[in-house]
Scaffold this motif. Sequence first.
Motif, PDB file in Angstrom:
ATOM      1  N   GLN A 139       5.518  41.353  36.163  1.00  0.00           N
ATOM      2  CA  GLN A 139       5.478  41.876  34.354  1.00  0.00           C
ATOM      3  C   GLN A 139       5.074  42.931  34.825  1.00  0.00           C
ATOM      4  N   ARG A 140       4.048  43.888  35.476  1.00  0.00           N
ATOM      5  CA  ARG A 140       3.858  45.406  35.256  1.00  0.00           C
ATOM      6  C   ARG A 140       5.056  45.806  36.389  1.00  0.00           C
ATOM      7  N   VAL A 141       5.623  45.708  36.959  1.00  0.00           N
ATOM      8  CA  VAL A 141       6.522  46.387  37.703  1.00  0.00           C
ATOM      9  C   VAL A 141       8.168  47.042  36.300  1.00  0.00           C
ATOM     10  N   LEU A 142       8.015  45.169  35.438  1.00  0.00           N
ATOM     11  CA  LEU A 142       9.448  45.168  34.770  1.00  0.00           C
ATOM     12  C   LEU A 142       8.863  45.892  33.297  1.00  0.00           C
ATOM     13  N   ASP A 143       7.463  46.087  32.570  1.00  0.00           N
ATOM     14  CA  ASP A 143       7.491  47.467  31.809  1.00  0.00           C
ATOM     15  C   ASP A 143       7.836  48.193  32.986  1.00  0.00           C
ATOM     16  N   ILE A 144       7.523  48.823  33.868  1.00  0.00           N
ATOM     17  CA  ILE A 144       8.262  50.523  34.429  1.00  0.00           C
ATOM     18  C   ILE A 144       9.647  50.206  34.058  1.00  0.00           C
ATOM     19  N   CYS A 145      10.081  49.488  34.732  1.00  0.00           N
ATOM     20  CA  CYS A 145      12.241  49.911  34.544  1.00  0.00           C
ATOM     21  C   CYS A 145      12.462  49.905  33.352  1.00  0.00           C
ATOM     22  N   GLU A 146      11.601  49.117  32.115  1.00  0.00           N
ATOM     23  CA  GLU A 146      12.080  49.150  30.627  1.00  0.00           C
ATOM     24  C   GLU A 146      11.762  50.661  30.013  1.00  0.00           C
ATOM     25  N   HIS A 147      10.201  51.619  30.379  1.00  0.00           N
ATOM     26  CA  HIS A 147      10.274  52.826  30.505  1.00  0.00           C
ATOM     27  C   HIS A 147      11.310  53.669  31.005  1.00  0.00           C
TER      28      HIS A 147
END
Length: 280
Positions: A150-158
Motif C-alpha cells: 500500500q505504501r508504494v500505491l500511495d506514491i503511485c496515486e500521487h
Amino acid sequence: MLNTNDLETLEDQCFENFISLIHRLTGITIAKNRKSMVQGRLRKRVQLLASKTYEEYHDYVCGNTDEKKPFIDLITTNETYFFRTPRIWSYLEDQFLPSWIEANPGKVFRAWSAASSTGEEAYSLGILLQQFKMKYPNFDFQISASDISQRVLDICEHGRYQGRSIENFKNSQPLVFNRFMQKNADESFSVHSDVKGRVKFFQHNLFNKLADKKEFDLILIRNVFIYFTSEDQKKVLNLLTPIISKDGTLIIGESETLSGIDDGLMKVENLIYKKKSTNE
C-alpha cells in the motif's frame, strides 16, 4: 525502557520464522543469506513499536491484522524507473501495437502492470499508448496497475517523481519528457493528466485471482519472478495465462526466464511471450 542491545541480533530461528511469514503473506522467498537485510529493514519498526525483541515483533505481526501492511511495506523491494529496459518499449511501439490494432479494430486495448512498484512502469506504458493514440486516433486503451504494498500505491496515486527515478527518462527522451511530464513547485515531476487519468491502481497479491474477469492484451510482470520459487512462479503463471487475450503478450524482467514453467505461452524473444493458440 527498550534495551536496543536486544535488537543487535536476529536469532536464526526467529529469522526462519520471518522467512515463513514473508512467504505466507507475499509469496516472496527470502534467501538464507539475507538475514542482515531483513534485520536492517525491521529494526526501526521494532524500535518504534517498543517491541523488546524481534521474536516479540514477529508474534505481534502474526496476531495483528493492521500490522501486516507496514510489515509487507518494509520487506518488499521497490526500485524502478521510467522506460526501464528500452528494447521492451521499442518492441511494443514498433511491432506489437501496430500488429495488435490491425488484428483488433475497434477493440479497447487493456493492459496490466502486475507489479507496478512506485508506478513508473504503468505511467511509462500510459505515455507510450498515448503517443500511439496520437498516431491512431481511433485507438483506445485502459491500464490497470497493482502492487502488494500500500505504501508504494500511495506514491503511485500521487504520481510525483524526482531523482534517479526520472533522470534517465529526461536525458534519453527529452522531447517525450517535456510533452508528458510537468514540473512541480517542489522540483518533482508529475505525469500529465491525460495519461494519469488512464491508469487505475489497486492493491493485489499475485497469488490471488483478479476480481476483474476480463482478459488483458498485455501483462507486464517484470522483476517479480526472481523472488519466487519455481513452484510459486508456476502458481502465479497459472493465474495469469488464462486472462491473456488470444493476441496478447506477457513480458517479464531482464533477469528472469519462464523456461520450464511456460505452459500455455510461446516465447517470442527474450523476456517476451505470447499466448499459444489452440493449434500451437
